[in-house]
Design a protein around this motif. Structure first.
Motif, PDB file in Angstrom:
ATOM      1  N   GLY A 192       0.801  -1.222   0.000  1.00  0.00           N
ATOM      2  CA  GLY A 192       0.000   0.000   0.000  1.00  0.00           C
ATOM      3  C   GLY A 192       0.834   1.272   0.000  1.00  0.00           C
ATOM      4  N   ASP A 193       2.062   1.191  -0.473  1.00  0.00           N
ATOM      5  CA  ASP A 193       2.964   2.336  -0.510  1.00  0.00           C
ATOM      6  C   ASP A 193       2.373   3.473  -1.342  1.00  0.00           C
ATOM      7  N   THR A 194       2.144   4.630  -0.716  1.00  0.00           N
ATOM      8  CA  THR A 194       1.539   5.773  -1.413  1.00  0.00           C
ATOM      9  C   THR A 194       2.577   6.667  -2.083  1.00  0.00           C
ATOM     10  N   THR A 195       3.857   6.316  -1.991  1.00  0.00           N
ATOM     11  CA  THR A 195       4.872   7.088  -2.696  1.00  0.00           C
ATOM     12  C   THR A 195       5.242   6.445  -4.040  1.00  0.00           C
ATOM     13  N   TYR A 196       4.618   5.324  -4.352  1.00  0.00           N
ATOM     14  CA  TYR A 196       4.968   4.580  -5.564  1.00  0.00           C
ATOM     15  C   TYR A 196       4.671   5.324  -6.864  1.00  0.00           C
ATOM     16  N   PRO A 197       3.705   6.262  -6.921  1.00  0.00           N
ATOM     17  CA  PRO A 197       3.422   6.941  -8.192  1.00  0.00           C
ATOM     18  C   PRO A 197       4.607   7.651  -8.829  1.00  0.00           C
ATOM     19  N   VAL A 198       5.672   7.897  -8.081  1.00  0.00           N
ATOM     20  CA  VAL A 198       6.856   8.559  -8.654  1.00  0.00           C
ATOM     21  C   VAL A 198       8.098   7.683  -8.497  1.00  0.00           C
ATOM     22  N   ALA A 199       7.911   6.380  -8.368  1.00  0.00           N
ATOM     23  CA  ALA A 199       9.034   5.463  -8.167  1.00  0.00           C
ATOM     24  C   ALA A 199      10.033   5.518  -9.318  1.00  0.00           C
ATOM     25  N   LEU A 200       9.529   5.639 -10.543  1.00  0.00           N
ATOM     26  CA  LEU A 200      10.413   5.678 -11.715  1.00  0.00           C
ATOM     27  C   LEU A 200      11.406   6.825 -11.605  1.00  0.00           C
ATOM     28  N   TRP A 201      10.908   8.002 -11.298  1.00  0.00           N
ATOM     29  CA  TRP A 201      11.777   9.182 -11.240  1.00  0.00           C
ATOM     30  C   TRP A 201      12.673   9.148 -10.016  1.00  0.00           C
ATOM     31  N   ARG A 202      12.196   8.643  -8.891  1.00  0.00           N
ATOM     32  CA  ARG A 202      13.038   8.554  -7.703  1.00  0.00           C
ATOM     33  C   ARG A 202      14.261   7.684  -7.967  1.00  0.00           C
ATOM     34  N   GLU A 203      14.047   6.575  -8.663  1.00  0.00           N
ATOM     35  CA  GLU A 203      15.169   5.689  -8.972  1.00  0.00           C
ATOM     36  C   GLU A 203      16.102   6.328  -9.995  1.00  0.00           C
ATOM     37  N   MET A 204      15.518   6.964 -11.010  1.00  0.00           N
ATOM     38  CA  MET A 204      16.334   7.566 -12.059  1.00  0.00           C
ATOM     39  C   MET A 204      17.177   8.721 -11.528  1.00  0.00           C
ATOM     40  N   TYR A 205      16.614   9.490 -10.596  1.00  0.00           N
ATOM     41  CA  TYR A 205      17.320  10.636 -10.029  1.00  0.00           C
ATOM     42  C   TYR A 205      18.288  10.241  -8.915  1.00  0.00           C
ATOM     43  N   GLY A 206      18.176   9.013  -8.441  1.00  0.00           N
ATOM     44  CA  GLY A 206      19.027   8.597  -7.331  1.00  0.00           C
ATOM     45  C   GLY A 206      18.593   9.196  -6.003  1.00  0.00           C
ATOM     46  N   CYS A 207      17.278   9.302  -5.805  1.00  0.00           N
ATOM     47  CA  CYS A 207      16.741   9.855  -4.556  1.00  0.00           C
ATOM     48  C   CYS A 207      16.793   8.806  -3.456  1.00  0.00           C
ATOM     49  N   ARG A 208      16.988   9.262  -2.225  1.00  0.00           N
ATOM     50  CA  ARG A 208      17.102   8.336  -1.108  1.00  0.00           C
ATOM     51  C   ARG A 208      15.955   8.481  -0.105  1.00  0.00           C
ATOM     52  N   SER A 209      15.852   9.651   0.511  1.00  0.00           N
ATOM     53  CA  SER A 209      14.916   9.800   1.627  1.00  0.00           C
ATOM     54  C   SER A 209      13.741  10.695   1.264  1.00  0.00           C
ATOM     55  N   ALA A 210      12.553  10.228   1.631  1.00  0.00           N
ATOM     56  CA  ALA A 210      11.340  11.026   1.450  1.00  0.00           C
ATOM     57  C   ALA A 210      11.170  11.965   2.634  1.00  0.00           C
ATOM     58  N   THR A 211      10.816  13.209   2.335  1.00  0.00           N
ATOM     59  CA  THR A 211      10.596  14.201   3.379  1.00  0.00           C
ATOM     60  C   THR A 211       9.144  14.665   3.346  1.00  0.00           C
ATOM     61  N   PRO A 212       8.328  14.244   4.323  1.00  0.00           N
ATOM     62  CA  PRO A 212       6.944  14.733   4.365  1.00  0.00           C
ATOM     63  C   PRO A 212       6.915  16.240   4.595  1.00  0.00           C
ATOM     64  N   GLN A 213       6.111  16.932   3.819  1.00  0.00           N
ATOM     65  CA  GLN A 213       5.984  18.384   3.950  1.00  0.00           C
ATOM     66  C   GLN A 213       4.650  18.794   4.562  1.00  0.00           C
ATOM     67  N   GLY A 214       3.861  17.818   4.971  1.00  0.00           N
ATOM     68  CA  GLY A 214       2.599  18.121   5.623  1.00  0.00           C
ATOM     69  C   GLY A 214       1.473  18.393   4.652  1.00  0.00           C
ATOM     70  N   ASP A 215       0.348  18.845   5.183  1.00  0.00           N
ATOM     71  CA  ASP A 215      -0.846  19.109   4.391  1.00  0.00           C
ATOM     72  C   ASP A 215      -0.866  20.557   3.919  1.00  0.00           C
ATOM     73  N   TRP A 216      -1.520  20.775   2.769  1.00  0.00           N
ATOM     74  CA  TRP A 216      -1.697  22.124   2.265  1.00  0.00           C
ATOM     75  C   TRP A 216      -2.968  22.172   1.433  1.00  0.00           C
ATOM     76  N   SER A 217      -3.475  23.353   1.212  1.00  0.00           N
ATOM     77  CA  SER A 217      -4.692  23.506   0.416  1.00  0.00           C
ATOM     78  C   SER A 217      -4.781  24.931  -0.095  1.00  0.00           C
ATOM     79  N   VAL A 218      -5.529  25.099  -1.170  1.00  0.00           N
ATOM     80  CA  VAL A 218      -5.818  26.434  -1.680  1.00  0.00           C
ATOM     81  C   VAL A 218      -7.320  26.710  -1.628  1.00  0.00           C
ATOM     82  N   VAL A 219      -8.108  25.660  -1.452  1.00  0.00           N
ATOM     83  CA  VAL A 219      -9.547  25.793  -1.257  1.00  0.00           C
ATOM     84  C   VAL A 219      -9.906  24.959  -0.018  1.00  0.00           C
ATOM     85  N   PRO A 220     -10.887  25.384   0.753  1.00  0.00           N
ATOM     86  CA  PRO A 220     -11.161  24.718   2.031  1.00  0.00           C
ATOM     87  C   PRO A 220     -11.687  23.295   1.922  1.00  0.00           C
TER      88      PRO A 220
END
Length: 268
Positions: A192-220
Motif C-alpha cells: 500500500g505504498d503511497t509514494t509509488y506513483p513517482v518510483a520511476l523518477w526517484r530511482e532515475m534521479y538517485g533519490c534516497r529519503s522522502a521528506t513529508p511536507q505536511g498538508d496544504w490547500s488552496v480551497v477549504p
C-alpha cells in the motif's frame, strides 16, 4: 534542442521581430497547424509582445481537445495570471498514444514546440510539461522520450508504468493523484505504498529519503499531502496526494508554476 536554437536565433534578430504579439493568425479557439495536425496556444494577460515567455505544454484528457485546455480555469486561468504561454496540442482521435516508447505523439509534440518558437519569443530554460488523465500519462511519456530538454513535469492523475526505463528526464518532477481515483487508478506500491506513483523518477534521479511536507490547500474543501525528495543525485521529486478521485485539483497547476517561477504561491 531544435526549439532552443530557433528561440535563441529569433531573440537575436532585428528589433522588427519584437513588435506586438508574434502570432497573429492562430490563438485561443483558432488552431495552429503543424502538418496534418494542430495545437492551440494562449498568451498570458498583459504580455508586452516582446518579453520571452515561459511555456506550459499541456496534454488534454481523453475525448477532449486543446480548445478545452485554453478555456479551462484550472489550467488557462493559472497560466494567464502568471505570464506563462499555454500550448495545448490536439491528440489524434481526441486521445494520446502513450503506451509504448515508439509513439509518434512525442515527435508531434516536438514539432509543436518548434512551431511555437517560430511564433513567440519563448524562454528555453522554462519549458514545463503538463497533462491530465491520459494527457498526464502523455506528459510522462514526452519527458521520458523527447530529445528536448524540459524544466519540469507537472502531471495530474496519469502516468506510465513505474517499471519503464526512460532515456532522459526533466529537471524536476511534480505529480498529483487522488487516492480514490478509479479512472486512472492510484498506483499503490507494495504494502500500500503511497509514494509509488513517482518510483520511476526517484530511482532515475538517485533519490534516497522522502521528506513529508505536511498538508496544504488552496480551497477549504480539498486538502493535499506533500512528500518531497530533495536529496537526489540529480533533480527533485514532489508528490501531492489527496483523498478524492479523478480531477485537476483547484489551484494545483498555478501553485506549482508559482514555485517553479520563484513566486509566492497564490490562488487563483
Amino acid at each position: 534542442m531544435i526549439y532552443r536554437l530557433i528561440s535563441l536565433l529569433m531573440l537575436a534578430a532585428s528589433p522588427a521581430f519584437s513588435m506586438g504579439p508574434w502570432n497573429t493568425d492562430c490563438h485561443g479557439d483558432t488552431a495552429c497547424e503543424v502538418g496534418e495536425r494542430s495545437y492551440h496556444v494562449l498568451e498570458p494577460d498583459g504580455w508586452d509582445g516582446e518579453t520571452p515567455l515561459p511555456v506550459l505544454l499541456h496534454f488534454h484528457g481523453w475525448a477532449r481537445q486543446g480548445t478545452v485546455v485554453v478555456k479551462h480555469e484550472r489550467i488557462a486561468g493559472a497560466t494567464k495570471r502568471r505570464g506563462v504561454l499555454l500550448v495545448a496540442p490536439n491528440g489524434l482521435g481526441k486521445s494520446w498514444n502513450f503506451w509504448a516508447s515508439d509513439t509518434g505523439d512525442v515527435g508531434f509534440a516536438d514539432r509543436v514546440l518548434d512551431d511555437v518558437a517560430k511564433r513567440y519569443p519563448i524562454d528555453p530554460e522554462r519549458v514545463y510539461v503538463s497533462g491530465y488523465s491520459f494527457g498526464g500519462a502523455m506528459a510522462w511519456r514526452y519527458v521520458c522520450q523527447s530529445g528536448n530538454d524540459t524544466a519540469a513535469l507537472l502531471a495530474v492523475a496519469g502516468s506510465i508504468r513505474q517499471t519503464e526505463t526512460c532515456p532522459q528526464a526533466p529537471g524536476e518532477v511534480r505529480h498529483v493523484h487522488g487516492l480514490d481515483d478509479t479512472v486512472m487508478d492510484f498506483p499503490f506500491g507494495p504494502g500500500g505504498d503511497t509514494t509509488y506513483p513517482v518510483a520511476l523518477w526517484r530511482e532515475m534521479y538517485g533519490c534516497r529519503s522522502a521528506t513529508p511536507q505536511g498538508d496544504w490547500s488552496v480551497v477549504p474543501f480539498l486538502t493535499l499531502s506533500r512528500v518531497e525528495w530533495t536529496d537526489c543525485a540529480i533533480g527533485q521529486v514532489t508528490l501531492d496526494t489527496h483523498p478524492g478521485g479523478h480531477f485537476i485539483p483547484h489551484g494545483w497547476i498555478g501553485w506549482q508554476l508559482d514555485e517553479l517561477l520563484g513566486e509566492t504561491p497564490a490562488y487563483p
